[in-house]
Design a protein around this motif. Sequence first.
Motif, PDB file in Angstrom:
ATOM      1  N   ASP A 139       0.991  -1.335  -0.079  1.00  0.00           N
ATOM      2  CA  ASP A 139       0.132  -0.067  -0.020  1.00  0.00           C
ATOM      3  C   ASP A 139       0.998   1.252   0.069  1.00  0.00           C
ATOM      4  O   ASP A 139       1.211   1.619   0.907  1.00  0.00           O
ATOM      5  CB  ASP A 139      -0.934  -0.171   1.318  1.00  0.00           C
ATOM      6  N   TYR A 140       1.234   1.686  -1.163  1.00  0.00           N
ATOM      7  CA  TYR A 140       2.127   2.833  -1.172  1.00  0.00           C
ATOM      8  C   TYR A 140       1.534   4.172  -0.748  1.00  0.00           C
ATOM      9  O   TYR A 140       2.424   4.847  -0.495  1.00  0.00           O
ATOM     10  CB  TYR A 140       2.711   2.945  -2.690  1.00  0.00           C
ATOM     11  N   ASP A 141       0.369   4.183  -1.027  1.00  0.00           N
ATOM     12  CA  ASP A 141      -0.313   5.587  -0.783  1.00  0.00           C
ATOM     13  C   ASP A 141      -0.201   5.628   1.181  1.00  0.00           C
ATOM     14  O   ASP A 141      -0.070   6.708   1.670  1.00  0.00           O
ATOM     15  CB  ASP A 141      -1.806   5.378  -0.897  1.00  0.00           C
ATOM     16  N   MET A 142      -0.508   4.400   1.532  1.00  0.00           N
ATOM     17  CA  MET A 142      -0.311   4.417   3.046  1.00  0.00           C
ATOM     18  C   MET A 142       1.118   4.648   3.688  1.00  0.00           C
ATOM     19  O   MET A 142       1.211   5.376   4.572  1.00  0.00           O
ATOM     20  CB  MET A 142      -0.946   3.337   3.496  1.00  0.00           C
ATOM     21  N   LEU A 143       1.941   4.036   2.799  1.00  0.00           N
ATOM     22  CA  LEU A 143       3.481   4.173   3.062  1.00  0.00           C
ATOM     23  C   LEU A 143       3.685   5.905   3.133  1.00  0.00           C
ATOM     24  O   LEU A 143       4.461   6.379   3.990  1.00  0.00           O
ATOM     25  CB  LEU A 143       4.122   3.422   2.110  1.00  0.00           C
ATOM     26  N   GLU A 144       3.179   6.586   1.701  1.00  0.00           N
ATOM     27  CA  GLU A 144       3.574   7.587   1.834  1.00  0.00           C
ATOM     28  C   GLU A 144       2.993   8.589   2.852  1.00  0.00           C
ATOM     29  O   GLU A 144       3.712   9.424   3.625  1.00  0.00           O
ATOM     30  CB  GLU A 144       2.933   8.184   0.484  1.00  0.00           C
TER      31      GLU A 144
END
Length: 433
Positions: free
Chosen positions: A160-165
């Motif tokens: 989940d790259y959005d959450m990582l960001e």
Amino acid sequence: DHGLSEADPEVCEIISKEKDRQYKSLELIASENFTSRAVMEAVGSCLTNKYSEGLPGKRYYGGNEYIDELETLCQKRALAAFHLDENEWGVNVQPLSGSPANFEVYTAILNPHDRIMGLDLPHGGHLSHGFMTPKRRVSGTSIYFESMPYRLDESAGLVDYDMLEKTATLFRPKLIIAGASAYPRDFDYPRMRKIADAVGAFLMMDMAHISGLVAASVVADPFEYCDIVTTTTHKSLRGPRGGMIFFKKEPVLGVDLESAINNAVFPGLQGGPHNHTIGGLAVCLKHAQSPEFKAYQDRVVSNCRALASRMIELGYKLVSGGSDNHLVLVDLRPLGIDGARVEKILDMASITLNKNSVPGDKSALVPGGIRIGSPAMTTRGFTEKEFIAVADFIHEGVQITLEAKQLVKGSKLQDFMKVVTSPDFTLLNTVSD
Ligand code: PLP
């Protein structure tokens, strides 16, 4: 001076039993492989006798002219195997294994209690990427550094790259770690680079599982985007047990990575290098540049895809719906069975794989999935046809596990193990030859 069989028949016998087990079983553990006879010859050589603290040309012991030649050759081959320019990248080939290599990087570029973000272990990450539970800081990497893991989007089974960001923007880590032990897809390095740059973090890739695939260019190239790349040498790369750290030669975020990393390896965390391993690694890295190695890695991926397709045909749910690399992760929970029981039953039929947590699991001891890898049996010559048969064997094992579970009163794992290991348990005799 005697050979092993005369000097120590007891150890000799154990080795012979293990050799037999490796020869006769279907080895499907994604992190294992069969290294070559040439590598094993180097690992079993006189190189083990020599102390050589320091780096080539800068040793703390005499008698290192040949060891210097060997380590320099190993470094050159490491850079060549991963298509790297000696002016842009350097490498340290002394790490004793993957976990020490990672800890060496952390101590090189971080201060105690600096913040790190790696993929959470229950979602496919490795212990050495900062693993901790709500109750306990399990890995040294979470004891000495402050860890905030990122996770998968559970429904898609993808990072989940959005959450990582979002989390990175709040947590402001000094290091973001890509790489995994049980993730069937490529990492989105450009996206991770952007996130790291936005928060002023180093970006490291731990390519331990896929380093053979990276060398053969059958997966995305982490070197294009990362500052530091670590790896083990004994998984898909098919070398001796060991580790390597690759680093950019240009300073990153004001840090001279070359001297920081070399000093963290020695004298920071290690003493004398294991020269027999470095010898074996040099042999492996020569082979990793050959057309045969590229063809092998192509087969690792196509075999894994064939296995994944067959499992899907048989009705199984795969995390992320398939695989781009050397492993598949099967979610067994829809069948009402877990990975621990299936692992045990398959082990009894000489099919070796491992239970693995899948996103959403509650327990790490009785996880809901199994991990299946293609590197080892591809080395043994398996093609897509045999991997389809492997999927069918695993399916039979799952059916037997379901039947055995019915036989056991109560559903405790211990009771299950007792029943299936008793001489009266005959279900396994029904497995195909
Ligand atoms: N990094 C990753 C991604 C791994 O999967 C592993 C081992 O499985 C390691 C590091 C650790 O390697 P070692 O067992 O050699 O310490």
